[in-house]
Design an enzyme around this catalytic site. Structure first.
Site, PDB file in Angstrom:
ATOM      1  N   ASP A   1       5.033   7.981   1.127  1.00  0.00           N
ATOM      2  CA  ASP A   1       4.904   7.600   2.530  1.00  0.00           C
ATOM      3  C   ASP A   1       6.227   7.527   3.271  1.00  0.00           C
ATOM      4  O   ASP A   1       6.864   6.485   3.363  1.00  0.00           O
ATOM      5  CB  ASP A   1       4.126   6.283   2.678  1.00  0.00           C
ATOM      6  CG  ASP A   1       2.629   6.561   2.645  1.00  0.00           C
ATOM      7  OD1 ASP A   1       2.260   7.696   2.278  1.00  0.00           O
ATOM      8  OD2 ASP A   1       1.839   5.680   2.993  1.00  0.00           O
TER       9      ASP A   1
ATOM     10  N   ASP B   1       0.832  -1.212   0.000  1.00  0.00           N
ATOM     11  CA  ASP B   1       0.000   0.000   0.000  1.00  0.00           C
ATOM     12  C   ASP B   1       0.865   1.260   0.000  1.00  0.00           C
ATOM     13  O   ASP B   1       0.344   2.365  -0.128  1.00  0.00           O
ATOM     14  CB  ASP B   1      -0.947   0.023   1.210  1.00  0.00           C
ATOM     15  CG  ASP B   1      -0.212  -0.182   2.519  1.00  0.00           C
ATOM     16  OD1 ASP B   1       0.413  -1.244   2.678  1.00  0.00           O
ATOM     17  OD2 ASP B   1      -0.246   0.718   3.373  1.00  0.00           O
TER      18      ASP B   1
HETATM   19  P1  AMP Z   1       0.996   3.938   6.815  1.00  0.00           P
HETATM   20  O1  AMP Z   1       1.700   2.990   7.743  1.00  0.00           O
HETATM   21  O2  AMP Z   1       1.273   5.382   7.118  1.00  0.00           O
HETATM   22  O3  AMP Z   1       1.218   3.611   5.391  1.00  0.00           O
HETATM   23  O4  AMP Z   1      -0.560   3.744   7.111  1.00  0.00           O
HETATM   24  C1  AMP Z   1      -1.200   2.516   6.991  1.00  0.00           C
HETATM   25  C2  AMP Z   1      -2.694   2.703   7.078  1.00  0.00           C
HETATM   26  O5  AMP Z   1      -3.081   3.235   8.359  1.00  0.00           O
HETATM   27  C3  AMP Z   1      -3.275   3.660   6.061  1.00  0.00           C
HETATM   28  O6  AMP Z   1      -4.521   3.149   5.672  1.00  0.00           O
HETATM   29  C4  AMP Z   1      -3.421   4.942   6.829  1.00  0.00           C
HETATM   30  O7  AMP Z   1      -4.402   5.797   6.282  1.00  0.00           O
HETATM   31  C5  AMP Z   1      -3.838   4.429   8.206  1.00  0.00           C
HETATM   32  N1  AMP Z   1      -3.515   5.374   9.283  1.00  0.00           N
HETATM   33  C6  AMP Z   1      -2.288   5.702   9.713  1.00  0.00           C
HETATM   34  N2  AMP Z   1      -2.353   6.604  10.711  1.00  0.00           N
HETATM   35  C7  AMP Z   1      -3.653   6.880  10.922  1.00  0.00           C
HETATM   36  C8  AMP Z   1      -4.370   7.741  11.813  1.00  0.00           C
HETATM   37  N3  AMP Z   1      -3.754   8.518  12.699  1.00  0.00           N
HETATM   38  N4  AMP Z   1      -5.713   7.744  11.721  1.00  0.00           N
HETATM   39  C9  AMP Z   1      -6.341   6.959  10.826  1.00  0.00           C
HETATM   40  N5  AMP Z   1      -5.745   6.137   9.976  1.00  0.00           N
HETATM   41  C10 AMP Z   1      -4.404   6.087   9.995  1.00  0.00           C
HETATM   42 MG    MG Z   2       0.758   4.370   3.685  1.00  0.00          MG
END
Ligand code: AMP
Ligand code: MG
Length: 485
Positions: A257, A247
């Site tokens: 990211d 993702d």
């Molecule tokens: P990431 O590890 O940043 O790629 O995020 C993985 C997933 O977690 C993605 O679907 C993000 O949108 C979700 N996500 C990360 N942080 C938050 C947050 N503070 N609130 C809601 N969703 C989050």
């Molecule tokens: Mg992400």
């Protein structure tokens, strides 16, 4: 300000959710990237800061903006999660920039969305500043990447291991389509959506292949080549992404990211920074293998689209995977050789020379970035400031390297110059970013602004920024970086 021309929002409703940015108490602008704004055809000098703060915290919606959060799935550390999606981000809309390229304008940290699961949809100040700096550095270092248009405070507290000021990053990307977007529809066996997504992605990113009868296969190859080019570029810079989940892999081949990512100081083949990567899945030298693994996930999705000739397509994809593996190796070696001053076609023994060099860095525990700059001093003479220990392993390397340089028939000065054009002197070092964040949390953004200036010219030595080129002292070394959540 922007002339929005939204196309993703015209795709079927199940591709996204329509959202409204959360209201925030006290929008305050931290930084605005006017150079990028101009490129986006949106010069904003005349707008008061208050207005920019309001726009880039989502408080004021510009005409033509249609905020949506995108649906996607993904393999996180090898485990499939059928629904992720933008849990704290929303796409304000798309614009076509001055060079005719379509760009997504996205807010990150703008509140809860239908994809938030248990998250609060918010972003603490630290990760916002970190992404701003590292993504902009990546751009100036010459790699494809999302960019930072603005950073703003929300005036709201964000609760993590302690309370942090809340902030929002405005990110600009070629698109936000990830391998995980394909996996989202593939897992649901929603063939109609998968077809639409593939056609859309081809048209948006690789329009030159859209008329081809084998467009899906060509698309796979294009994405594969873009990813190989990107990740070999990261590795040449000593960059570790840290969360190469499917993702987080853009099909446009951009870096996206910036969570627990880092540029290495001391070189180690198995270097890991991410505090959540317990088994080193995303370690420096695992990145080639993971790139291919992620691509094979995309391949499996595309295979679902083969209507009659599934076996044939599977075979072709398999061959493509092999070719991409070989391409990875070839591009990585070529980029490393260029860093060593060897720019003419590869010769037998070159791969070994690169490995010999890297082993030397690891054994002598040398700073990756500074090693290349110091090696450039040795093109003409064999005396440097004592940066390298002149062990027999070093002498072995040095002799082969010198011979190889001489075989090119170039002036020493030319070689040194070429090396310094691909080997940065300034990278956004971890300990520096930590200092920037600590100062910002205490209300002082001057270091953040200074560092933004430093990263703009990464290859050009500037006296006043000398400190930024230095490796961390032992007490300054950052051992782990954290996810931006
Ligand atoms: P990431 O590890 O940043 O790629 O995020 C993985 C997933 O977690 C993605 O679907 C993000 O949108 C979700 N996500 C990360 N942080 C938050 C947050 N503070 N609130 C809601 N969703 C989050
Ligand atoms: Mg992400």
């Amino acid at each position: 300000m922007f002339r929005f021309d939204n196309t993703y929002a015209r795709l079927p409703e199940r591709f996204y959710a329509r959202v409204t940015p959360a209201a925030v108490p006290k929008p305050e602008l931290i930084a605005f990237n006017s150079e990028l704004a101009r490129r986006l055809g949106a010069p904003a000098e005349s707008l008061p800061e208050r207005e920019l703060a309001s726009i880039f915290t989502g408080q004021k919606l510009l005409p033509g903006s249609e905020p949506i959060s995108l649906a996607y799935a993904g393999h996180q550390f090898g485990q499939f999660v059928h629904q992720l999606g933008d849990g704290r981000a929303l796409l304000l809309g798309e614009v076509v920039d001055l060079s005719g390229r379509r760009r997504d304008i996205q807010l990150k940290g703008s509140g809860r969305t239908p994809f938030s699961r248990n998250g609060d949809g918010k972003a603490p100040l630290g990760p916002v500043l970190r992404e701003y700096l590292v993504s902009e550095a990546m751009h100036h270092l010459g790699l494809p990447t999302t960019r930072a248009l603005a950073a703003a405070l929300t005036g709201e507290p964000v609760y993590r291991e302690r309370v942090f000021p809340g902030a929002i990053l405005t990110r600009v990307a070629s698109s936000h389509i990830r391998i995980g977007t394909f996996e989202y529809f593939a897992a649901k066996r929603d063939m109609e959506a998968l077809r639409r997504l593939t056609d859309y992605a081809i048209q948006r990113h690789y329009p030159e292949i859209q008329e081809d009868s084998e467009a899906d296969l060509l698309f796979f190859r294009k994405v594969g080549e873009a990813q190989v080019e990107l990740v070999t570029g990261w590795m040449a810079l000593g960059f570790i992404h840290g969360v190469m989940n499917t993702d987080n892999m853009s099909i446009a081949g951009e870096t996206i990211d910036f969570g627990p990512c880092a540029f290495m100081d001391r070189f180690r083949f198995d270097q890991v920074f991410s505090s959540i990567d317990q088994f080193g899945r995303y370690a420096y030298s695992n990145q080639p293998k993971i790139t291919l693994w992620n691509l094979s996930r995309l391949g499996s999705c595309l295979l679902l689209l083969a209507q009659t000739r599934e076996k044939e397509m599977a075979k072709t994809l398999e061959n493509d995977m092999d070719s991409l593996g070989a391409l990875f190796e070839q591009r990585l070696i070529a980029k490393m050789l260029e860093k060593l001053g060897i720019t003419q076609s590869t010769q037998p023994g070159d791969r070994e020379l690169v490995l010999q060099w890297l082993r030397l860095l690891q054994t002598q525990q040398l700073d990756y970035t500074l090693s290349f700059r110091n090696l450039a001093h040795l093109v003409e003479s064999d005396s440097d400031s004592g940066f390298f220990q002149k062990t027999s392993a070093f002498q072995d390397f040095y002799q082969i390297w010198q011979k190889r340089l001489q075989s090119q028939g170039l002036e020493a000065g030319t070689i040194r110059e070429k090396m310094n054009r691909v080997n940065p002197i300034y990278i956004p070092r971890n300990h520096r970013i930590e200092q920037v964040i600590a100062a910002a949390l205490a209300g002082d953004f001057s270091l953040f602004h200074e560092m933004n200036e430093v990263i703009e010219t990464p290859f050009e030595e500037r006296e006043k920024f000398n400190d930024y080129s230095l490796a961390p002292r032992p007490d300054q070394v950052v051992h782990a970086t954290f996810c931006g959540t």
